[in-house]
Design an enzyme around this catalytic site. Structure first.
Site, mmCIF file in Angstrom:
data_model
loop_
_atom_site.group_PDB
_atom_site.id
_atom_site.type_symbol
_atom_site.label_atom_id
_atom_site.label_comp_id
_atom_site.label_asym_id
_atom_site.label_seq_id
_atom_site.Cartn_x
_atom_site.Cartn_y
_atom_site.Cartn_z
ATOM 1 N N ARG A 243 24.687 47.782 -2.831
ATOM 2 C CA ARG A 243 23.510 47.737 -3.695
ATOM 3 C C ARG A 243 22.336 47.194 -2.874
ATOM 4 O O ARG A 243 21.765 46.159 -3.200
ATOM 5 C CB ARG A 243 23.753 46.848 -4.913
ATOM 6 C CG ARG A 243 24.770 47.396 -5.906
ATOM 7 C CD ARG A 243 24.709 46.596 -7.196
ATOM 8 N NE ARG A 243 25.668 47.067 -8.170
ATOM 9 C CZ ARG A 243 26.811 46.443 -8.473
ATOM 10 N NH1 ARG A 243 27.130 45.324 -7.825
ATOM 11 N NH2 ARG A 243 27.620 46.911 -9.387
ATOM 12 N N ASN A 301 35.655 43.901 2.374
ATOM 13 C CA ASN A 301 35.557 43.871 0.918
ATOM 14 C C ASN A 301 36.678 43.020 0.332
ATOM 15 O O ASN A 301 37.810 43.473 0.180
ATOM 16 C CB ASN A 301 35.615 45.291 0.353
ATOM 17 C CG ASN A 301 35.461 45.291 -1.171
ATOM 18 O OD1 ASN A 301 35.029 44.308 -1.766
ATOM 19 N ND2 ASN A 301 35.815 46.400 -1.790
ATOM 20 N N ASP A 328 25.026 37.182 -9.005
ATOM 21 C CA ASP A 328 25.337 38.580 -8.724
ATOM 22 C C ASP A 328 24.197 39.240 -7.956
ATOM 23 O O ASP A 328 23.050 38.780 -7.992
ATOM 24 C CB ASP A 328 25.584 39.333 -10.027
ATOM 25 C CG ASP A 328 27.006 39.162 -10.541
ATOM 26 O OD1 ASP A 328 27.813 38.544 -9.821
ATOM 27 O OD2 ASP A 328 27.309 39.633 -11.647
ATOM 28 N N ASP A 330 23.199 42.386 -8.581
ATOM 29 C CA ASP A 330 22.532 43.399 -9.405
ATOM 30 C C ASP A 330 21.841 42.769 -10.605
ATOM 31 O O ASP A 330 21.958 43.249 -11.735
ATOM 32 C CB ASP A 330 23.533 44.461 -9.855
ATOM 33 C CG ASP A 330 24.725 43.877 -10.605
ATOM 34 O OD1 ASP A 330 24.933 42.644 -10.536
ATOM 35 O OD2 ASP A 330 25.448 44.654 -11.258
ATOM 36 N N ASP A 440 35.724 33.275 -12.295
ATOM 37 C CA ASP A 440 34.780 32.306 -12.856
ATOM 38 C C ASP A 440 35.375 31.530 -14.019
ATOM 39 O O ASP A 440 35.218 30.307 -14.114
ATOM 40 C CB ASP A 440 33.482 33.006 -13.275
ATOM 41 C CG ASP A 440 33.695 34.278 -14.088
ATOM 42 O OD1 ASP A 440 34.832 34.527 -14.544
ATOM 43 O OD2 ASP A 440 32.712 35.030 -14.275
ATOM 44 N N HIS A 464 20.977 41.461 -16.464
ATOM 45 C CA HIS A 464 22.144 42.060 -15.802
ATOM 46 C C HIS A 464 22.588 43.286 -16.594
ATOM 47 O O HIS A 464 22.316 43.394 -17.796
ATOM 48 C CB HIS A 464 23.270 41.006 -15.768
ATOM 49 C CG HIS A 464 24.451 41.363 -14.911
ATOM 50 N ND1 HIS A 464 25.438 42.225 -15.328
ATOM 51 C CD2 HIS A 464 24.827 40.957 -13.667
ATOM 52 C CE1 HIS A 464 26.358 42.330 -14.379
ATOM 53 N NE2 HIS A 464 26.012 41.587 -13.357
#
Length: 709
Positions: A243, A301, A328, A330, A440, A464
């Site tokens: 991204r 990754n 994040d 994004d 989380d 988000h």
């Protein structure tokens, strides 16, 4: 009463306002001498807690989160059904139209990040998400006992009115003041936090008189112990994968905010993709703005948990920042929210995880959730009881949404924005090595058990992509949902054998089977088999599990996605639906139980011949419930994100084999739960330790690895 200061240049005299306070005002407002109001009590220092802000770039899609022209305080319907959501949108819109008198704010009225012009005769309220003061959270979690509102206005006849609310949502006027000059005037209101045990906010409204008024500045401050006077700093930890533009724009947003700069120790980007953030056209500007605070760290990754764990490890080892903030890649952030989260953390009574809220990036005034817990019997995350998801604050403002006035206590906060004190990471360890999902929430439960609370803090938020636009319960992510939920339950469930988890998981597997979702069933089976292998394999499988499960999925037609509908044959059926009904209706509880008992038997029957070559129906993602899909022998089913569809085909042999596996695996899991729980709990400290993560990161931290860019 308030204190008024004439801020006309060259005029140093202070005179208290002679405007009377509201006759019903609470004793939370006290008289202060203007000349001494800025002198702190010995041993304390005055610290800014929150300031008035307005949207960056005058973004009117988010205006309702900053200012409000609606003065309705009628509570709207808070039902959770789809019909209730539509009804409360209409009800809220009608109330706003009736009370705003057609008033609206023009972009030119936003004079700066902190200043707003109010037209003559208009009334603007700052009882909004970003500008109301969440008094009950400060009362419960911090050392602050009283606060001061300082507000500067210019314009004769400007009325400033201060309000508070209680946990029930009812509001009371606390104090008021009037500006009697054209020149800038500063009012101060000293306010107690004592009555906010269960909930409540402070806010202010401003009414313009015969001329326009500019609300130039407003801030909430408090006297704090001298050792809390200096603010902490944060290492921003962003995990990114493919991204580049989104991530680079986020970096630029933080770098361009001069007020945020002193609160940033570093900004770390864990680059795990092939489309690099450094190749984005927006990256050079972001790099120039952040300077040497920016680090781009390349690694394989390892999922969100591996990326965040790398940031946490770097932050702990560096040891110069007070906090590590997970974010994040994004998202669009409100930089002021980072400042507020750090300030709240600095003044918390004990080390506290401070989380932000999430608004939809597509409908920017919609609040995803006000706080989340892990329901212990089912061991599934959910909004705190009494709260509501997908709440549109442009249709139902803060004052009319009474449930928003209760203080919400949570178990965890999503890592789309979550500030973690470095001392907490040093004490309880880093992220669980689980790739994605439940990292989380498990960390929040782990920290809570060690005495470190989490607060989802109003006024700190990001925008988000909403979860409703994702299909992660059926695609490759279903493996991680299933595996990691069971791992978290083995670590933290207070119930023998996980409460209802095993039974519920078995029932879900059967529902996927009758829905012809064989790829999902296989991934969930593999997830439970991997749980049964124990915790030692988690780090070893972190980098390689995703390609393996993607290979498993490709063996099933329900996982083969096509963007073009014409890639599938046309719908054809041997017989039309009975009485023209196509199984669209929810069967209801009794009928649903009967259907659940009968459908597994139907799955063993030979499919209709025509269904082998032609789908029997097209089913939208929103309608793809098990009780509808179960009546077909084949169907084209669209995905939740609207980009593709898949062909589902009923296969009696697969059903028979997978049903047998489902029953056997769940019975084994039930039998071995006590052993597994003991094993996972005994290894938790080891697998979340910096040393264990060091070994996992070794391919990218040694001389042969990629490391920093």
């Amino acid at each position: 009463m308030s204190t008024q200061t004439d801020t006309t240049p060259g005029n140093s005299s202070d005179s208290p306002s002679d405007s009377p306070s509201d006759s019903g005002a609470s004793d939370t407002a006290t008289v202060t001498e203007a000349a001494s109001s800025s002198v702190p009590t010995p041993g304390t220092a005055r610290r800014l807690l929150q300031r008035q802000i307005l949207p960056q770039d005058r973004d009117f899609d988010v205006l309702a989160l900053y200012v409000d022209t609606d003065h309705s305080q009628v509570e709207v319907d808070a039902g959770d059904s789809a019909l209730s959501k539509v009804a409360r949108d209409l009800q809220g819109a009608a109330a706003r139209a009736a009370t705003s008198g057609g008033r609206s704010i023009h972009p030119d009225q936003i004079e700066s990040r902190t200043a707003l012009r109010i037209k003559s005769g208009d009334r603007i309220s700052f009882a909004t998400y970003f500008n109301a003061f969440p008094a009950s959270y400060w009362r419960r979690w911090t050392v602050v006992q009283s606060i001061r509102l300082t507000i500067t206005v210019s314009g004769r006849g400007a009325h400033v009115m201060v309000y508070k609310s209680m946990a029930r949502g009812n509001s009371q006027r606390v104090d008021a003041a009037i500006a009697e000059t054209h020149d800038p005037v500063t009012f101060t209101f000293d306010l107690s936090l004592k009555p906010f045990v269960d909930g409540g906010w402070y806010w202010y409204d401003v009414v313009a008189g015969d001329e326009d008024v500019v609300v130039e500045w407003a801030e909430w401050s408090a006297e704090v112990p001298e050792d809390r006077a200096e603010h902490g700093t944060a290492d921003i930890c962003i995990t990114t994968m493919n991204r580049p533009d989104f991530c680079a724009e986020l970096l630029g947003q933080m770098g361009d905010d001069e007020d945020l700069a002193p609160f940033l120790d570093s900004v770390m980007v864990m680059e795990q993709g092939t489309k690099l953030v450094t190749d984005s056209e927006f990256f050079p500007a972001a790099e120039a703005a952040l300077g040497d605070k920016l680090r781009v760290i390349k690694q394989g990754n390892l999922g969100g948990s591996g990326g965040y764990a790398r940031g946490q490890l770097e932050s702990v080892r560096k040891g110069t920042a007070t906090y590590a903030l997970m974010m994040d890649d994004d998202v669009v952030c409100e930089p002021e929210g980072i400042i507020r989260a750090v300030t709240f953390g600095d003044l918390s009574r004990r080390p506290t995880i401070v989380g932000g809220h999430m608004f939809s990036i597509y409908s920017r005034s919609r609040l995803h959730s006000f706080g989340e817990i892990v329901q212990p019997w089912f061991f599934w995350w959910q909004s705190v009881p009494g709260t509501h998801s997908d709440w549109d604050l442009s249709a139902r403002n803060l004052r009319s949404s009474h449930w928003l006035h209760k203080r919400i206590d949570v178990d965890f906060n999503g890592w789309f924005m979550c500030l973690i004190p470095r001392v907490v990471l040093e004490d309880v360890g880093l992220s669980l090595p689980v790739f994605i999902k439940w990292d989380d929430s498990e960390f929040g439960l782990r920290a809570k058990a060690a005495g470190y609370p989490t607060v989802s803090f109003p006024g700190a938020a990001v925008w988000h992509v909403p979860w409703s636009d994702k299909n992660d319960g059926l695609d490759w992510q279903s493996y991680f949902h299933q595996r990691n939920r069971f791992i978290a339950a083995l670590l933290h469930s207070p119930y023998s054998k996980g409460g209802r988890m095993i039974r519920e998981s078995r029932n879900h597997q059967i529902s996927h089977l009758v829905s012809m979702q064989y790829s999902t069933v296989e991934l969930r089976h593999q997830a439970l088999l991997d749980v049964l292998e124990g915790p030692d394999a988690l780090h070893k499988s972190l980098a390689k599990r995703l390609p393996e499960i993607n290979a498993m999925r490709k063996q099933h037609t329900d996982a083969v996605l096509e963007a073009d509908r014409d890639a599938f044959p046309a719908v054809r059926r041997t017989k039309p639906p009975r009485k023209g009904r196509d199984g669209v209706r929810d069967p209801g509880r009794v009928s649903g139980l009967i259907t659940a008992a009968v459908q597994p038997l139907r799955q063993l029957k030979k499919p209709r011949e025509l269904s082998r070559d032609f789908p029997e129906a097209e089913v939208r993602a929103m309608d793809a419930k098990w009780w509808r899909l179960a009546v077909y022998d084949s169907a084209v089913v669209s995905m939740a994100d609207g980009t593709s569809a898949a062909l589902y085909r009923r296969d009696p042999e697969k059903f028979r084999t997978m049903m047998k596996q489902t029953l056997e695996i769940h019975e084994r899991l039930k039998r071995e739960w006590p052993r597994l729980a003991e094993e996972y709990r005994s290894k938790l400290g080891e697998i979340t330790s910096p040393e264990a993560w060091d070994e996992t990161f070794a391919p990218w931290t040694t001389d042969a690895g990629e490391g920093d860019d």
